[in-house]
Scaffold this active site. Structure first.
Site, PDB file in Angstrom:
ATOM      1  N   SER A 128     121.327  15.060  68.167  1.00 18.60           N
ATOM      2  CA  SER A 128     122.683  15.516  68.342  1.00 18.60           C
ATOM      3  C   SER A 128     123.192  15.946  66.851  1.00 18.60           C
ATOM      4  CB  SER A 128     123.817  14.544  69.079  1.00 18.60           C
ATOM      5  OG  SER A 128     124.773  15.146  69.160  1.00 18.60           O
ATOM      6  N   LYS A 184     122.667  10.139  70.448  1.00 20.27           N
ATOM      7  CA  LYS A 184     122.288  10.804  71.534  1.00 20.27           C
ATOM      8  C   LYS A 184     120.989  11.385  71.331  1.00 20.27           C
ATOM      9  CE  LYS A 184     124.358  14.491  74.508  1.00 20.27           C
ATOM     10  NZ  LYS A 184     123.804  15.662  74.365  1.00 20.27           N
ATOM     11  N   ASN A 218     118.863  14.466  72.856  1.00 26.69           N
ATOM     12  CA  ASN A 218     118.784  15.676  73.786  1.00 26.69           C
ATOM     13  C   ASN A 218     117.559  15.952  74.348  1.00 26.69           C
ATOM     14  OD1 ASN A 218     121.801  16.257  73.407  1.00 26.69           O
ATOM     15  ND2 ASN A 218     121.143  16.969  71.492  1.00 26.69           N
ATOM     16  N   ARG A 255      96.902  57.547  87.932  1.00 29.10           N
ATOM     17  CA  ARG A 255      96.862  56.958  86.819  1.00 29.10           C
ATOM     18  C   ARG A 255      98.284  56.848  86.099  1.00 29.10           C
ATOM     19  NH1 ARG A 255      92.894  56.227  82.749  1.00 29.10           N
ATOM     20  NH2 ARG A 255      93.669  55.930  80.414  1.00 29.10           N
TER      21      ARG A 255
END
Length: 232
Positions: free
Chosen positions: A102, A108, A110, A141
């Site tokens: 973080s 932290k 993530n 086509r």
């Protein structure tokens, strides 16, 4: 396993396409079927019974299988991300230097793998619609279908492959907090048996009355203990 089977089936159904602009293989001077057979063997593709310029069902099946694989990967990695939330804390993606950090919270981690897999899956799903639109090509086509497929199929391969690779990496290095998991199972042990209890009471009380009685008992246990049925 299901995604692997679907992709295998889609690939098995892809035949070689060799017949010239009109599908007659006129430039091969009567050797068209023989050359097409040799080319199919060289490329590992099925032999085409007839030209399939305007039949795009096979390509749609491949695109759908790729998107399904990406979506399945996103489901797995997304659940890991949910279980990484601080208030749950049961799982974590593998830790690597510089991964998932973080910018503001040093502690932290993530779920960057889940974010990448989920984003890839959403883009893959959006691309599949382009292949379904190609089913209604003009005459024998289409003017637009092929150019759309060329780039989109390459994008789908990259997105699906990336989502699956990210998720495989997460699963291989998954960190499990067994203690937290065990505590949560213990705390939910009572409510998990509520259905069985209600079914046991239903023959005597009726299903609706049994369900209401069990729900009421559970609510009283929660009020009295503050910790749910397990503590009661």
């Amino acid at each position: 396993t299901d995604c692997r089977a679907a992709l295998g089936q889609a690939l098995t159904g892809l035949p070689v396409q060799l017949g010239g602009a009109a599908g007659t293989a006129a430039a091969l001077h009567g050797h068209g079927p023989e050359v097409a057979s040799l080319l199919a063997g060289e490329l590992g593709l099925a032999e085409a019974v007839m030209p399939w310029h305007s039949s795009r069902q096979r390509v749609v099946a491949l695109a759908s299988a790729l998107a399904a694989a990406a979506g399945t990967a996103a489901k797995i990695s997304g659940d890991v991300a949910l279980l990484m939330q601080e208030e749950i804390g049961e799982l974590c993606e593998p830790a690597q230097p510089g991964r998932g950090g973080s910018s503001t919270l040093p502690q932290k981690r993530n779920p960057v793998g889940a974010a990448a897999a989920g984003a890839a899956a959403r883009r893959a799903t959006a691309l599949v619609g382009l292949f379904f639109e190609s089913l209604a090509g003009e005459h024998e086509r289409s003017l637009v279908a092929w150019p759309v497929e060329w780039q989109s199929l390459g994008d789908l391969l990259a997105l699906s492959g990336g989502a699956v690779a990210r998720t495989a990496e997460t699963v291989a290095g998954l960190e499990v907090d067994a203690g937290t998991m065990a505590e949560r199972v213990r705390s939910l042990a009572g409510p998990l048996m509520a259905e069985r209890l209600a079914l046991g009471l239903a023959p005597r009380m009726g299903r609706a009355a049994a369900r209401d009685a069990v729900a009421e008992a559970g609510g009283r246990a929660e009020d009295q203990t503050g910790a749910g049925w397990a503590a009661a």
